[in-house]
Design a protein around this motif. Structure first.
Motif, PDB file in Angstrom:
ATOM      1  N   SER A 176     -12.086  59.824  24.890  1.00 21.73           N
ATOM      2  CA  SER A 176     -13.202  59.294  24.324  1.00 21.73           C
ATOM      3  C   SER A 176     -14.159  60.624  23.495  1.00 21.73           C
ATOM      4  O   SER A 176     -14.677  60.484  22.557  1.00 21.73           O
ATOM      5  CB  SER A 176     -14.212  58.560  25.247  1.00 21.73           C
ATOM      6  N   ASP A 184     -10.336  44.981  21.782  1.00 24.37           N
ATOM      7  CA  ASP A 184      -9.428  45.896  21.316  1.00 24.37           C
ATOM      8  C   ASP A 184      -8.544  46.331  22.671  1.00 24.37           C
ATOM      9  O   ASP A 184      -8.843  46.095  23.685  1.00 24.37           O
ATOM     10  CB  ASP A 184      -9.999  47.214  20.825  1.00 24.37           C
ATOM     11  N   TYR A 229     -24.028  57.205  10.451  1.00 20.92           N
ATOM     12  CA  TYR A 229     -24.924  57.759  11.554  1.00 20.92           C
ATOM     13  C   TYR A 229     -26.320  57.609  11.320  1.00 20.92           C
ATOM     14  O   TYR A 229     -27.331  57.578  12.072  1.00 20.92           O
ATOM     15  CB  TYR A 229     -24.084  59.033  11.664  1.00 20.92           C
ATOM     16  N   PRO A 269     -26.394  50.922  21.406  1.00 18.07           N
ATOM     17  CA  PRO A 269     -28.047  50.801  21.560  1.00 18.07           C
ATOM     18  C   PRO A 269     -28.572  50.343  20.389  1.00 18.07           C
ATOM     19  O   PRO A 269     -29.432  48.983  20.592  1.00 18.07           O
ATOM     20  CB  PRO A 269     -28.675  52.059  21.828  1.00 18.07           C
ATOM     21  N   ARG A 286     -22.391  58.808  26.054  1.00 20.98           N
ATOM     22  CA  ARG A 286     -20.865  58.868  25.288  1.00 20.98           C
ATOM     23  C   ARG A 286     -20.145  59.290  26.697  1.00 20.98           C
ATOM     24  O   ARG A 286     -20.510  59.755  27.568  1.00 20.98           O
ATOM     25  CB  ARG A 286     -20.700  59.877  24.607  1.00 20.98           C
ATOM     26  N   ALA A 287     -19.027  58.308  26.926  1.00 17.16           N
ATOM     27  CA  ALA A 287     -18.049  58.422  27.998  1.00 17.16           C
ATOM     28  C   ALA A 287     -17.507  59.894  27.813  1.00 17.16           C
ATOM     29  O   ALA A 287     -17.399  60.715  26.824  1.00 17.16           O
ATOM     30  CB  ALA A 287     -17.043  57.541  27.852  1.00 17.16           C
ATOM     31  N   SER A 337     -13.994  49.991  18.025  1.00 13.71           N
ATOM     32  CA  SER A 337     -12.462  49.530  18.428  1.00 13.71           C
ATOM     33  C   SER A 337     -11.558  50.348  17.708  1.00 13.71           C
ATOM     34  O   SER A 337     -10.487  50.496  18.475  1.00 13.71           O
ATOM     35  CB  SER A 337     -12.455  47.943  17.953  1.00 13.71           C
ATOM     36  N   LEU A 397     -23.365  52.351  28.922  1.00 16.67           N
ATOM     37  CA  LEU A 397     -22.709  52.083  27.803  1.00 16.67           C
ATOM     38  C   LEU A 397     -23.888  51.954  26.735  1.00 16.67           C
ATOM     39  O   LEU A 397     -23.701  52.414  25.248  1.00 16.67           O
ATOM     40  CB  LEU A 397     -21.784  50.638  27.754  1.00 16.67           C
ATOM     41  N   PHE A 434     -18.991  54.403  33.697  1.00 16.42           N
ATOM     42  CA  PHE A 434     -19.702  54.400  32.586  1.00 16.42           C
ATOM     43  C   PHE A 434     -20.370  53.122  32.023  1.00 16.42           C
ATOM     44  O   PHE A 434     -21.371  53.034  31.309  1.00 16.42           O
ATOM     45  CB  PHE A 434     -18.741  54.940  31.394  1.00 16.42           C
ATOM     46  N   ILE A 463      -8.673  52.566  24.643  1.00 17.82           N
ATOM     47  CA  ILE A 463      -8.805  53.264  25.752  1.00 17.82           C
ATOM     48  C   ILE A 463      -9.520  52.745  26.951  1.00 17.82           C
ATOM     49  O   ILE A 463      -9.242  53.262  28.046  1.00 17.82           O
ATOM     50  CB  ILE A 463      -9.237  54.760  25.430  1.00 17.82           C
ATOM     51  N   GLY A 464     -10.226  51.908  26.749  1.00 21.03           N
ATOM     52  CA  GLY A 464     -11.208  51.089  27.729  1.00 21.03           C
ATOM     53  C   GLY A 464     -12.272  51.840  28.219  1.00 21.03           C
ATOM     54  O   GLY A 464     -12.328  53.119  27.694  1.00 21.03           O
ATOM     55  N   GLY A 474     -18.834  60.965  17.389  1.00 16.52           N
ATOM     56  CA  GLY A 474     -19.788  59.964  17.625  1.00 16.52           C
ATOM     57  C   GLY A 474     -20.950  60.395  18.039  1.00 16.52           C
ATOM     58  O   GLY A 474     -21.173  61.549  18.448  1.00 16.52           O
ATOM     59  N   SER A 475     -22.114  59.359  17.831  1.00 15.84           N
ATOM     60  CA  SER A 475     -23.415  59.897  18.362  1.00 15.84           C
ATOM     61  C   SER A 475     -24.074  59.216  19.260  1.00 15.84           C
ATOM     62  O   SER A 475     -25.025  59.705  19.955  1.00 15.84           O
ATOM     63  CB  SER A 475     -24.190  59.889  16.953  1.00 15.84           C
ATOM     64  N   GLY A 476     -23.332  58.026  20.005  1.00 16.21           N
ATOM     65  CA  GLY A 476     -23.852  57.554  21.022  1.00 16.21           C
ATOM     66  C   GLY A 476     -25.137  56.677  20.482  1.00 16.21           C
ATOM     67  O   GLY A 476     -26.003  56.108  21.431  1.00 16.21           O
ATOM     68  N   VAL A 477     -25.176  56.231  19.464  1.00 12.24           N
ATOM     69  CA  VAL A 477     -26.317  55.730  18.929  1.00 12.24           C
ATOM     70  C   VAL A 477     -25.733  53.975  18.581  1.00 12.24           C
ATOM     71  O   VAL A 477     -26.867  52.998  18.547  1.00 12.24           O
ATOM     72  CB  VAL A 477     -26.938  56.208  17.731  1.00 12.24           C
TER      73      VAL A 477
HETATM   74  P1  ADP Z   1     -20.299  56.701  19.832  1.00 17.44           P
HETATM   75  O1  ADP Z   1     -19.213  55.803  19.206  1.00 17.44           O
HETATM   76  O2  ADP Z   1     -20.991  56.972  18.180  1.00 17.44           O
HETATM   77  O3  ADP Z   1     -20.204  57.544  20.673  1.00 17.44           O
HETATM   78  P2  ADP Z   1     -21.528  54.397  20.584  1.00 17.44           P
HETATM   79  O4  ADP Z   1     -23.027  53.771  21.124  1.00 17.44           O
HETATM   80  O5  ADP Z   1     -20.986  53.186  19.537  1.00 17.44           O
HETATM   81  O6  ADP Z   1     -21.681  55.822  20.258  1.00 17.44           O
HETATM   82  O7  ADP Z   1     -20.639  53.833  21.773  1.00 17.44           O
HETATM   83  C1  ADP Z   1     -21.063  54.675  23.005  1.00 17.44           C
HETATM   84  C2  ADP Z   1     -19.955  55.224  23.967  1.00 17.44           C
HETATM   85  O8  ADP Z   1     -19.067  53.945  24.508  1.00 17.44           O
HETATM   86  C3  ADP Z   1     -18.815  55.847  22.888  1.00 17.44           C
HETATM   87  O9  ADP Z   1     -19.039  57.341  23.041  1.00 17.44           O
HETATM   88  C4  ADP Z   1     -17.597  55.455  23.825  1.00 17.44           C
HETATM   89  O10 ADP Z   1     -17.434  56.394  24.907  1.00 17.44           O
HETATM   90  C5  ADP Z   1     -17.773  54.155  24.423  1.00 17.44           C
HETATM   91  N1  ADP Z   1     -17.141  53.068  23.705  1.00 17.44           N
HETATM   92  C6  ADP Z   1     -17.902  52.317  22.631  1.00 17.44           C
HETATM   93  N2  ADP Z   1     -16.807  51.136  22.224  1.00 17.44           N
HETATM   94  C7  ADP Z   1     -15.853  51.727  22.984  1.00 17.44           C
HETATM   95  C8  ADP Z   1     -14.683  50.909  22.950  1.00 17.44           C
HETATM   96  N3  ADP Z   1     -14.261  49.755  21.951  1.00 17.44           N
HETATM   97  N4  ADP Z   1     -13.669  51.228  23.587  1.00 17.44           N
HETATM   98  C9  ADP Z   1     -13.910  52.477  24.673  1.00 17.44           C
HETATM   99  N5  ADP Z   1     -14.913  53.147  24.593  1.00 17.44           N
HETATM  100  C10 ADP Z   1     -16.033  52.693  23.697  1.00 17.44           C
END
Ligand code: ADP
Length: 471
Positions: free
Chosen positions: A422, A397, A295, A433, A416-417, A370, A410, A406, A400-401, A427-430
C-alpha cells in the motif's frame, strides 16, 4: 464493600448522642452508658475526630443532614472505616430535636497499622467526593474536592452546589438534580467555578445515598478534574484549525501553476511531427498534473467541509450517469493496469436529488483506489441496488485488501495503511475521509469490508432515495 447489619444512633438537639442500637453496641463492644454523650468519640480515630465534630456541630447549627466517613475502633481492637449518614429530626414548627444516623461498615479487613490502608479513605482520594442532600446542599466534601474549587471543606458545608457554578450552568445543574431525584444516575461533564473565578471542568458520577430503610436521602458524586484535558482538546482544535488553514492555502498556491503547465502541454500536443519521446513526456505531464490537481481539489474540499463552507448543488440526477462519468474519468488508468471492470444494476436510470459532481467525485475516489490497490489484471466490480428508501452502490476489487487493524482508521484524515504493497502506491490519505463526508452531507453512509490482506476490498455507500427538501 460490606454492609453492617443496621448500626444506628440518635442524638439530641445539641448533637450529643443519647441512644445507640444493639448493632452499634455489639460492633463497638461497649455498653450504652459508655457510648452515650461523648463516650463514642473516644473510639473515633484521632485523624478524623476534629473534622467529624465540626461536621456534627455545623449540622446542628444548620439543622441539616450530612454524610461522613471516618474510622472507628471495633470490639476486636481494629479500626474500621464507616460511612455515616444523618438526617435532622425536626418538630412541625421546624425546631431541631436531634439527628438520626445510620452507618455502613465499608472495610472489613483488619489493619494492624492504622497509618496504612485503613486510612486510605475518601478523604485522601485524588478524586473529589461531593455529597449533597435532596435540596442540593453540601453535606460532605473530601479534601480533594475542596482543593479543586480552592475552598475549604468547612466553608462548603451546608452550601448549595449551585453556588459553585456560573448562572448559565444552573438550569442544566437543576436538570441533573431533578434526574437524580427521579432515579437516573448518569455520568456527565460539568463546568464548576473555582473560588478565584476560573472554570473547573469535571466528570461527575452520581450515586444515591440511602438511609437504613433504603430511602434516598441525598446524592454522592465522584468528581474528576478534567480541566487539563479540556484545555488540551481546545489547543488541539485550534492547532487543527490552523493546520487546515495552512493546507488549504498551500493547496491553492500549488494548484495555481497547474493550469499554465497543462496549457503548455496542450500547446505541445498541437505541434506537428513530434518525436515519440516528446509525446511520451507530454503524456506524463498531462497525467501527473491531472492527478495532482485531483489531490489538491480533495484537500481544498476537506478544508471547505471542515469549516462548514461546502455547499451541495442538489439536482435531480440519474445516478447511473454519474457512475458512467466516473468510469470514463478513470478509464485510462483502468486500461493502463489491464483491470477488468464489471458493472451491474445500472441498466435503468435511477433519479435522485444529489450533487452530481460530488457523487462522481466519491465514485472516482473509490474507483481510483480499487485501480491503485490492485495488482495488474485485477477485477473491479460496480454494483448498484435499490429499494424504496435507499440506493446502494458497491465498488469491489480483487486487490491487496485491508488489514483488520487498519480498518478502524480507514476513513481517518491522512491515514494510509503501512504494509509495503500500500505504501508503495502514491496517495494522500484524503480520498476516503472526503468520500465519507460528501456521502454524509447527502444524508447517506459509507462502509468498507475486506477479508484481510490479499483478499480484496469492497466499499459500499448508501444514499436516501428521498432527499426531500435538502438543498
Ligand atoms: P490514498 O489512497 O490517497 O492514500 P485514501 O483516503 O483514498 O487515500 O485511502 C486511505 C488508505 O486506505 C489508502 O492509503 C490505502 O491504504 C487504503 N485503501 C483505500 N482503498 C483501498 C482499496 N480499494 N484496497 C486496499 N486498500 C485501500
Amino acid at each position: 464493600m460490606q454492609m453492617s447489619s443496621g448500626m444506628a444512633w440518635i442524638s439530641d438537639s445539641t448533637g450529643e448522642r443519647i441512644w445507640f442500637n444493639e448493632s452499634w453496641l455489639t460492633f463497638r463492644g461497649c455498653s450504652i452508658d459508655r457510648e452515650r454523650n461523648s463516650g463514642w468519640t473516644l473510639g473515633v480515630h484521632v485523624t478524623f475526630r476534629d473534622r467529624l465534630l465540626e461536621v456534627i456541630t455545623a449540622a446542628v447549627a444548620t439543622k441539616s443532614s450530612y454524610c461522613v466517613r471516618y474510622s472507628v475502633l471495633q470490639n476486636d481492637g481494629t479500626y474500621k472505616e464507616i460511612s455515616e449518614q444523618a438526617v435532622p429530626l425536626l418538630t412541625n414548627s421546624g425546631d431541631l430535636v436531634g439527628h438520626a444516623g445510620t452507618c455502613l461498615v465499608l472495610s472489613t479487613e483488619k489493619a494492624s497499622d492504622p497509618s496504612s490502608a485503613l486510612f486510605a479513605c475518601e478523604d485522601s482520594w485524588r478524586e473529589g467526593i461531593w455529597c449533597i442532600d435532596m435540596n442540593g446542599n453540601t453535606t460532605f466534601v473530601n479534601s480533594a474536592l475542596a482543593r479543586m474549587l480552592l475552598c475549604t471543606r468547612e466553608e462548603m458545608f451546608g452550601i448549595s452546589f449551585l453556588a459553585y457554578m456560573d448562572e448559565e450552568q444552573r438550569p442544566d445543574a437543576m436538570k441533573h438534580l431533578a434526574a437524580r431525584i427521579a432515579g437516573s444516575y448518569v455520568t456527565h461533564e460539568f463546568q464548576f467555578k473555582k473560588k478565584n473565578g476560573e472554570t473547573l471542568w469535571a466528570v461527575v458520577t452520581p450515586i444515591p445515598l440511602l438511609n437504613s430503610e433504603s430511602a434516598v436521602i441525598g446524592f454522592k458524586a465522584t468528581v474528576i478534574d478534567i480541566s487539563d484535558r479540556v484545555k488540551t482538546e481546545e489547543r488541539l482544535r485550534e492547532e487543527d484549525l490552523r493546520k487546515n488553514q495552512f493546507i488549504s492555502m498551500l493547496a491553492h498556491e500549488l494548484r495555481n501553476p497547474l493550469a499554465p503547465i497543462r496549457n503548455a502541454a496542450r500547446i505541445i500536443r498541437l505541434q506537428p511531427g513530434l518525436s515519440d519521446d516528446v509525446i511520451q513526456a507530454r503524456e506524463i505531464i498531462e497525467r501527473e498534473t491531472h492527478k495532482m490537481s485531483r489531490y489538491l481539489d480533495d484537500l481544498l474540499d476537506i478544508a471547505r467541509i471542515s469549516s462548514g463552507r461546502m455547499e451541495l448543488k442538489l439536482e435531480l440526477t440519474d445516478l447511473t450517469i454519474c457512475i458512467q462519468r466516473a468510469i470514463e474519468s478513470v478509464s485510462n488508468d483502468l486500461t493502463a493496469h489491464s483491470h477488468i471492470l464489471d458493472v451491474s444494476g445500472c441498466e435503468k436510470p435511477l433519479y435522485l436529488r444529489i450533487d452530481p459532481i460530488r457523487i462522481e467525485q466519491v465514485l472516482i475516489n473509490l474507483l481510483s483506489n480499487s485501480i491503485k490497490y490492485s495488482r495488474f489484471h485485477g477485477c473491479i466490480r460496480i454494483a448498484m441496488e435499490s429499494d424504496a428508501e435507499w440506493v446502494c452502490v458497491e465498488v469491489r476489487d480483487s486487490g491487496i485488501g485491508i488489514a483488520p487493524d487498519f480498518m478502524p482508521h480507514l476513513f481517518d484524515m491522512y491515514a494510509r495503511a503501512q504494509q509495503p504493497s500500500s505504501r508503495d502506491v502514491a496517495g494522500s490519505g484524503v480520498g476516503l475521509p472526503l468520500a465519507r463526508k460528501l456521502i454524509e452531507l447527502h444524508g447517506g453512509s459509507i462502509e468498507a469490508r475486506s477479508a484481510g490482506l490479499g483478499h480484496g476490498s469492497a466499499f459500499t455507500f448508501r444514499l436516501p432515495i428521498q432527499l426531500g427538501e435538502a438543498g
